[in-house]
Design an enzyme around this catalytic site. Structure first.
Site, PDB file in Angstrom:
ATOM      1  N   ARG A  94       0.869  -1.191   0.000  1.00  0.00           N
ATOM      2  CA  ARG A  94       0.000   0.000   0.000  1.00  0.00           C
ATOM      3  C   ARG A  94       0.903   1.238   0.000  1.00  0.00           C
ATOM      4  O   ARG A  94       1.697   1.420   0.920  1.00  0.00           O
ATOM      5  CB  ARG A  94      -0.925  -0.012   1.242  1.00  0.00           C
ATOM      6  CG  ARG A  94      -1.848  -1.236   1.256  1.00  0.00           C
ATOM      7  CD  ARG A  94      -3.078  -1.021   2.099  1.00  0.00           C
ATOM      8  NE  ARG A  94      -3.924   0.039   1.600  1.00  0.00           N
ATOM      9  CZ  ARG A  94      -4.831   0.683   2.349  1.00  0.00           C
ATOM     10  NH1 ARG A  94      -4.972   0.357   3.615  1.00  0.00           N
ATOM     11  NH2 ARG A  94      -5.577   1.637   1.825  1.00  0.00           N
ATOM     12  N   ASP A 249      -2.369   9.809   6.656  1.00  0.00           N
ATOM     13  CA  ASP A 249      -1.581   8.666   6.204  1.00  0.00           C
ATOM     14  C   ASP A 249      -0.152   9.078   5.856  1.00  0.00           C
ATOM     15  O   ASP A 249       0.761   8.261   5.875  1.00  0.00           O
ATOM     16  CB  ASP A 249      -2.274   8.010   5.010  1.00  0.00           C
ATOM     17  CG  ASP A 249      -3.618   7.452   5.433  1.00  0.00           C
ATOM     18  OD1 ASP A 249      -3.657   6.293   5.861  1.00  0.00           O
ATOM     19  OD2 ASP A 249      -4.614   8.196   5.409  1.00  0.00           O
ATOM     20  N   ASN A 259      -4.952  11.978   3.507  1.00  0.00           N
ATOM     21  CA  ASN A 259      -5.871  11.181   4.330  1.00  0.00           C
ATOM     22  C   ASN A 259      -6.923  10.603   3.383  1.00  0.00           C
ATOM     23  O   ASN A 259      -6.923  10.875   2.173  1.00  0.00           O
ATOM     24  CB  ASN A 259      -6.507  12.053   5.420  1.00  0.00           C
ATOM     25  CG  ASN A 259      -7.184  11.217   6.495  1.00  0.00           C
ATOM     26  OD1 ASN A 259      -6.598  10.286   7.040  1.00  0.00           O
ATOM     27  ND2 ASN A 259      -8.439  11.510   6.785  1.00  0.00           N
ATOM     28  N   LYS A 260      -7.816   9.827   3.945  1.00  0.00           N
ATOM     29  CA  LYS A 260      -8.846   9.136   3.140  1.00  0.00           C
ATOM     30  C   LYS A 260      -9.559  10.098   2.195  1.00  0.00           C
ATOM     31  O   LYS A 260      -9.863  11.233   2.570  1.00  0.00           O
ATOM     32  CB  LYS A 260      -9.827   8.469   4.106  1.00  0.00           C
ATOM     33  CG  LYS A 260     -10.904   7.634   3.478  1.00  0.00           C
ATOM     34  CD  LYS A 260     -10.384   6.590   2.525  1.00  0.00           C
ATOM     35  CE  LYS A 260      -9.423   5.604   3.167  1.00  0.00           C
ATOM     36  NZ  LYS A 260      -8.696   4.777   2.183  1.00  0.00           N
TER      37      LYS A 260
HETATM   38  O1  MRU Z   1      -7.511   2.771   3.462  1.00  0.00           O
HETATM   39  P1  MRU Z   1      -7.364   2.751   4.944  1.00  0.00           P
HETATM   40  O2  MRU Z   1      -8.582   2.340   5.680  1.00  0.00           O
HETATM   41  O3  MRU Z   1      -6.117   2.060   5.406  1.00  0.00           O
HETATM   42  O4  MRU Z   1      -7.166   4.289   5.204  1.00  0.00           O
HETATM   43  C1  MRU Z   1      -6.417   4.806   6.181  1.00  0.00           C
HETATM   44  C2  MRU Z   1      -7.303   5.503   7.083  1.00  0.00           C
HETATM   45  O5  MRU Z   1      -7.907   4.872   7.914  1.00  0.00           O
HETATM   46  C3  MRU Z   1      -7.525   6.928   7.008  1.00  0.00           C
HETATM   47  O6  MRU Z   1      -7.065   7.599   5.941  1.00  0.00           O
HETATM   48  C4  MRU Z   1      -7.247   7.512   8.353  1.00  0.00           C
HETATM   49  O7  MRU Z   1      -8.005   8.622   8.524  1.00  0.00           O
HETATM   50  C5  MRU Z   1      -5.795   7.796   8.579  1.00  0.00           C
HETATM   51  S1  MRU Z   1      -4.953   6.410   9.099  1.00  0.00           S
HETATM   52  C6  MRU Z   1      -5.094   6.500  10.756  1.00  0.00           C
END
Ligand code: MRU
Length: 373
Positions: A94, A249, A259-260
């Site tokens: 990832r 992230d 971030n997401k």
């Molecule tokens: O794709 P994911 O679920 O691994 O995404 C990461 C996240 O959970 C978010 O972006 C989050 O807000 C930051 S990671 C703690």
């Protein structure tokens, strides 16, 4: 975290056999609480890739335990080469979260500098993985205490009325080893008796808000409502949100935060409506080598099936996946977006809260002054 009154971390070594890593299966939540065994390095790669574990801090800790399992599988003569290969495989699972690369590299550095028998190297790998996991939990706990001060202030300004906090995706216990980043201040406030209420963005396409954040908040007893992803702007305009707090992230040395997907839109709406927008994360999420997040942070693009299909529970209690668009409609699926620093009120880290710019960040992390990219 407490589940049915029992304390769990999101990852640990099996007590009866410390050569097995155990995780909470996040694919099965919120409908089933299930613990999975990861017995081989390949199990770990699959768990990260297929998102049995997810969230920046947790995939970092999982990568560290993956390196430990790789050390158990590595040959004596080819030890360093085998581990370098394992680190590369992990890093490619990832791409957006820095924590994963950071953890794999830290394991590699510790082990390649370690002189000793194969058994001692394996023991060093186990200890370093545990240290990374323990640090993640300790740092998240401190993030909670720093963020608590912000919530306390708002609560005082509101004479003890509910502090309404909007969050996106899942940056709680489940995204880390324990406590979480964005939700850690919420739990700290709740535990001190401060009235808090969380607006939980559902977070399409994988719905981490609906399935994971909502589940965690239920387990902890925190008042919350699930809201559609598009509701935040309307709610901020109408005074229903006192602050936004998200995780991250990857954060650059100039304070841009990945971030997401969807976080950026929330940040714009927050700025327009003078709602404070905080980003909470441990230092393993920093990428001090990067400056511009928009130009430099790699954005993971995931399979379009995550957008075209949705999974849920039927009235009969069966878990089913259904298609939500015409058979021939294609889809695009960017997993993350970058919020430029100018939209961020402050960064909440384990060392304290700072402005989202290089000067602010270096005021907390001065040892990174000459480590720029
Ligand atoms: O794709 P994911 O679920 O691994 O995404 C990461 C996240 O959970 C978010 O972006 C989050 O807000 C930051 S990671 C703690």
């Amino acid at each position: 975290m407490n589940v049915n009154g029992c304390h769990y971390r999101t990852i640990w070594l099996k007590e009866s056999d410390p050569k097995i890593v155990q995780i909470i299966n996040q694919q099965a939540l919120p409908f089933k609480f299930e613990i999975l065994d990861l017995s081989t390095f390949n199990d770990v790669v699959t768990a990260i890739k297929d998102m049995y574990v997810r969230g920046a801090g947790l995939i970092g800790a999982t990568a560290a335990f993956g390196m430990y399992l790789a050390s158990l599988e590595a040959g004596e003569k080819s030890f360093n080469k085998d581990l370098a290969l394992a680190a590369n495989l992990l890093k490619n699972t990832r791409p957006t979260a820095s924590n994963l690369t950071w953890a794999a590299d830290r394991m590699l550095k510790t082990l390649s500098a370690f002189n000793g028998s194969l058994e001692r190297k394996r023991e060093a790998a186990r200890l370093e993985a545990m240290t990374i996991a323990n640090e993640d939990a300790a740092f998240c706990k401190r993030i909670g205490l720093h963020g608590l001060e912000i919530i306390k202030k708002i609560s005082e300004q509101k004479n003890g009325e509910n502090v309404n906090i909007l969050t996106h995706c899942n940056a709680g216990w489940l995204a880390f080893v324990d406590y979480g980043s964005a939700l850690s201040p919420v739990y700290a406030a709740f535990d001190q008796g401060i009235k808090v209420h969380v607006w939980v963005d559902e977070t399409r396409p994988r719905n981490q808000g609906a399935s994971l954040t909502a589940w965690e908040l239920c387990e902890h007893g925190v008042s919350h409502d699930l809201i559609p992803d598009n509701a935040g702007g309307h709610m901020m305009l109408n005074g229903l949100v006192d602050m936004v707090v998200t995780g991250a992230d990857r954060v650059t040395r100039e304070g841009d935060a990945a971030n997401k997907i969807g976080t950026y839109l929330k940040a714009i709406a927050a700025k327009e409506n003078n709602v404070p927008f905080y980003v909470a994360f441990p230092s393993s999420t920093f990428d001090f080598k990067m400056k511009s997040g928009v130009k430099e942070i790699p954005i993971e693009e995931r399979d379009s099936s995550e957008v075209r299909f949705i999974t849920g529970k039927t009235k009969e209690g069966k878990i089913e996946t259904v298609q939500i668009c015409p058979d021939s409609t294609p889809a695009r699926n960017w997993g993350f977006d970058v919020t430029p620093a100018k939209f961020i009120t402050g960064l909440i880290t384990e060392r304290g809260i700072c402005e989202a710019n290089e000067k602010g960040i270096l005021s907390l992390y001065s040892e990174q002054t000459n480590n720029g990219g």
